[in-house]
Enzyme design. Structure first.
Site, PDB file in Angstrom:
ATOM      1  N   ARG A 234       0.688  -1.276   0.008  1.00 50.26           N
ATOM      2  CA  ARG A 234       0.048   0.108   0.085  1.00 50.26           C
ATOM      3  C   ARG A 234       0.861   1.413  -0.094  1.00 50.26           C
ATOM      4  O   ARG A 234       2.014   1.019   0.613  1.00 50.26           O
ATOM      5  CB  ARG A 234      -0.927   0.088   1.257  1.00 50.26           C
ATOM      6  N   GLU A 262      -5.435   7.031  -6.117  1.00 51.74           N
ATOM      7  CA  GLU A 262      -5.744   6.271  -7.546  1.00 51.74           C
ATOM      8  C   GLU A 262      -6.728   6.643  -8.172  1.00 51.74           C
ATOM      9  O   GLU A 262      -7.920   6.142  -7.834  1.00 51.74           O
ATOM     10  CB  GLU A 262      -5.501   4.700  -7.345  1.00 51.74           C
ATOM     11  N   HIS A 283      -2.365  -0.942 -10.290  1.00 52.50           N
ATOM     12  CA  HIS A 283      -3.034  -1.537  -9.068  1.00 52.50           C
ATOM     13  C   HIS A 283      -3.614  -2.835  -9.543  1.00 52.50           C
ATOM     14  O   HIS A 283      -4.540  -3.181  -9.487  1.00 52.50           O
ATOM     15  CB  HIS A 283      -3.980  -0.775  -8.189  1.00 52.50           C
TER      16      HIS A 283
HETATM   17  P1  NAD Z   1       0.335 -11.106   5.115  1.00 44.69           P
HETATM   18  O1  NAD Z   1      -0.724 -10.715   6.409  1.00 44.69           O
HETATM   19  O2  NAD Z   1       0.311 -12.643   4.832  1.00 44.69           O
HETATM   20  O3  NAD Z   1       1.699 -10.731   5.550  1.00 44.69           O
HETATM   21  C1  NAD Z   1       1.896  -9.309   6.043  1.00 44.69           C
HETATM   22  C2  NAD Z   1       3.201  -9.082   6.939  1.00 44.69           C
HETATM   23  O4  NAD Z   1       3.224  -7.913   7.314  1.00 44.69           O
HETATM   24  C3  NAD Z   1       2.639  -9.925   8.255  1.00 44.69           C
HETATM   25  O5  NAD Z   1       3.651 -10.859   8.708  1.00 44.69           O
HETATM   26  C4  NAD Z   1       2.807  -8.722   9.510  1.00 44.69           C
HETATM   27  O6  NAD Z   1       3.171  -8.998  10.803  1.00 44.69           O
HETATM   28  C5  NAD Z   1       3.906  -7.991   8.693  1.00 44.69           C
HETATM   29  N1  NAD Z   1       3.864  -6.415   9.074  1.00 44.69           N
HETATM   30  C6  NAD Z   1       2.804  -5.711   9.394  1.00 44.69           C
HETATM   31  N2  NAD Z   1       3.038  -4.278   9.810  1.00 44.69           N
HETATM   32  C7  NAD Z   1       4.537  -4.373   9.643  1.00 44.69           C
HETATM   33  C8  NAD Z   1       5.475  -3.257   9.825  1.00 44.69           C
HETATM   34  N3  NAD Z   1       5.212  -2.252  10.219  1.00 44.69           N
HETATM   35  N4  NAD Z   1       6.622  -3.627   9.678  1.00 44.69           N
HETATM   36  C9  NAD Z   1       7.264  -5.037   9.135  1.00 44.69           C
HETATM   37  N5  NAD Z   1       6.234  -6.055   9.010  1.00 44.69           N
HETATM   38  C10 NAD Z   1       4.975  -5.492   9.320  1.00 44.69           C
HETATM   39  O7  NAD Z   1      -0.170 -10.037   4.052  1.00 44.69           O
HETATM   40  P2  NAD Z   1      -0.132 -10.753   2.509  1.00 44.69           P
HETATM   41  O8  NAD Z   1      -0.997 -11.447   1.870  1.00 44.69           O
HETATM   42  O9  NAD Z   1       1.174 -11.067   2.205  1.00 44.69           O
HETATM   43  O10 NAD Z   1      -0.331  -9.106   1.986  1.00 44.69           O
HETATM   44  C11 NAD Z   1       0.625  -8.252   2.295  1.00 44.69           C
HETATM   45  C12 NAD Z   1       0.157  -6.668   1.437  1.00 44.69           C
HETATM   46  O11 NAD Z   1       0.105  -6.850   0.025  1.00 44.69           O
HETATM   47  C13 NAD Z   1      -1.098  -6.000   1.905  1.00 44.69           C
HETATM   48  O12 NAD Z   1      -0.875  -4.801   2.244  1.00 44.69           O
HETATM   49  C14 NAD Z   1      -2.147  -6.192   0.812  1.00 44.69           C
HETATM   50  O13 NAD Z   1      -2.946  -5.441   0.920  1.00 44.69           O
HETATM   51  C15 NAD Z   1      -1.176  -6.231  -0.408  1.00 44.69           C
HETATM   52  N6  NAD Z   1      -1.732  -6.850  -1.769  1.00 44.69           N
HETATM   53  C16 NAD Z   1      -1.605  -6.026  -2.778  1.00 44.69           C
HETATM   54  C17 NAD Z   1      -2.105  -6.476  -4.105  1.00 44.69           C
HETATM   55  C18 NAD Z   1      -2.077  -5.473  -5.079  1.00 44.69           C
HETATM   56  O14 NAD Z   1      -3.075  -5.584  -5.819  1.00 44.69           O
HETATM   57  N7  NAD Z   1      -1.062  -4.612  -5.199  1.00 44.69           N
HETATM   58  C19 NAD Z   1      -2.650  -7.716  -3.908  1.00 44.69           C
HETATM   59  C20 NAD Z   1      -2.662  -8.474  -2.694  1.00 44.69           C
HETATM   60  C21 NAD Z   1      -2.020  -8.257  -1.489  1.00 44.69           C
END
Ligand code: NAD
Length: 313
Positions: A234, A262, A283
């Site tokens: 994000r 966006e 995105h």
């Molecule tokens: P997840 O929950 O499996 O993993 C996220 C990790 O980040 C967790 O291990 C958490 O402990 C860690 N975390 C949280 N805050 C933190 C911080 N301040 N510093 C360090 N680590 C921290 O999530 P995921 O499924 O791997 O998704 C990750 C991100 O990807 C999300 O923000 C999601 O919205 C984004 N995403 C974007 C798209 C896109 O279209 N670009 C698609 C899917 C997911």
């Protein structure tokens, strides 16, 4: 609870699978994927279930107008467009599709990584314009990538980077030692340690609606010159104005799938978008046939489970 009194409103585009399955379960489903905010505020009180993706902002006001809401379903994973605090105050359940787009988002991240390292965007643009000039990039093998957020997507990205013979270090707010050891990934004890040692930094953290930037005026100081920064999580994980300042100071490259707005609307955002070392996609992290279908299936399953829990089905 009589399920005929239970109406579902879907306000963003979702796969037909979801609409059909909910209807087959006897629910009334209204599909309005392009509804305006004004219209939504007018009709939300007629519904018990609201299904959104990322376009619809489910803020305090929407939740307050939704006097009959019992469940909000997010067909996707990021919950930053939903005021989860307000929802929990009202005892409204939130369901979403954790994991459904992991592979797609990780693959896009690798795409952005290679695009940045080899300047693919510039080269392709030149070729289309009839200019066949060679431009030099960098090799990734032997370089260090710092993965911030070692969850589902971060882990998958780390695995691919290991296969590219990169050194991988990871930082997370939870204990990731065991998983990291198994994958041959080094754990950074602090954010500073990761930033100081990375040639590439990639963001995979989850963020809430009040998240503070991880890269800001202070922490940018630790980032090495010429670093490639990739963001498919994000936009708010980076202070955009600070990035605009440091991108030239440190000759950074920024490859991102996510923007603060966006499409962008602030001057500094538009400046960044147009910067020669900024690569932006629209995105599309979860925009694959497979992920979209999986998102619909997982969200529908979770929604049906919740409806059973509250005795509607
Ligand atoms: P997840 O929950 O499996 O993993 C996220 C990790 O980040 C967790 O291990 C958490 O402990 C860690 N975390 C949280 N805050 C933190 C911080 N301040 N510093 C360090 N680590 C921290 O999530 P995921 O499924 O791997 O998704 C990750 C991100 O990807 C999300 O923000 C999601 O919205 C984004 N995403 C974007 C798209 C896109 O279209 N670009 C698609 C899917 C997911």
């Amino acid at each position: 609870i009589n399920k005929l009194d239970f109406k579902v409103l879907i306000t963003d585009p979702v796969d037909q699978y979801m609409i059909k399955t909910l209807q087959n379960n006897g629910l009334i489903v209204d599909y309005k994927p392009e509804i305006s905010r004004e219209e939504l505020l007018k009709i939300i009180d007629q519904y018990q279930v609201l299904v959104v993706r990322s376009r619809t902002k489910v803020d305090k006001e929407i939740i307050r107008y939704g006097t009959n809401l019992k469940i909000i379903a997010r067909a996707g994973i990021g919950l930053d467009n939903i005021d989860t605090e307000e929802a929990s105050k009202r005892n409204i359940k939130i369901v979403y599709a954790a994991g459904a787009s992991t592979d797609s988002a990780a693959e896009l991240t690798i795409g952005l990584l290679l695009t940045a390292a080899r300047k693919l965007y510039d080269s392709m643009n030149m070729a289309k314009g009839g200019i066949f000039k060679k431009i030099e990039g960098i090799e990734l093998a032997g370089k260090t990538i710092g993965v911030i957020g070692f969850g589902r997507i971060g882990t998958k990205v780390a695995k691919v980077c290991k296969a590219l013979d990169m050194n991988v270090i990871a930082y997370d707010v939870i204990d990731i030692k065991e998983k990291a050891n198994m994958l041959g990934v080094k754990v950074a004890e602090s954010l500073d340690e990761l930033l100081k040692n990375s040639d590439v930094i990639t963001f995979h953290v989850t963020v809430g609606k009040d998240a503070k930037p991880i890269l800001n005026k202070d922490t940018f100081n630790y980032v090495k010159d010429n670093t490639i920064i990739i963001n498919t999580s994000r936009a708010v994980v980076i202070d955009g104005k600070a990035l605009l300042e440091y991108i030239d100071k440190k000759q950074l490259t920024y490859a991102t799938d996510v923007l603060w707005n966006e499409p962008p609307k602030e001057d500094w955002e538009i400046k960044l978008l147009r910067h020669e070392r900024v690569i932006v996609t629209t995105h599309i992290g979860a925009q694959t046939k497979e992920a979209q279908y999986r998102v619909a299936v997982v969200t529908t399953d979770n929604l049906i489970t919740s409806l059973k829990e509250i005795g509607v089905l």
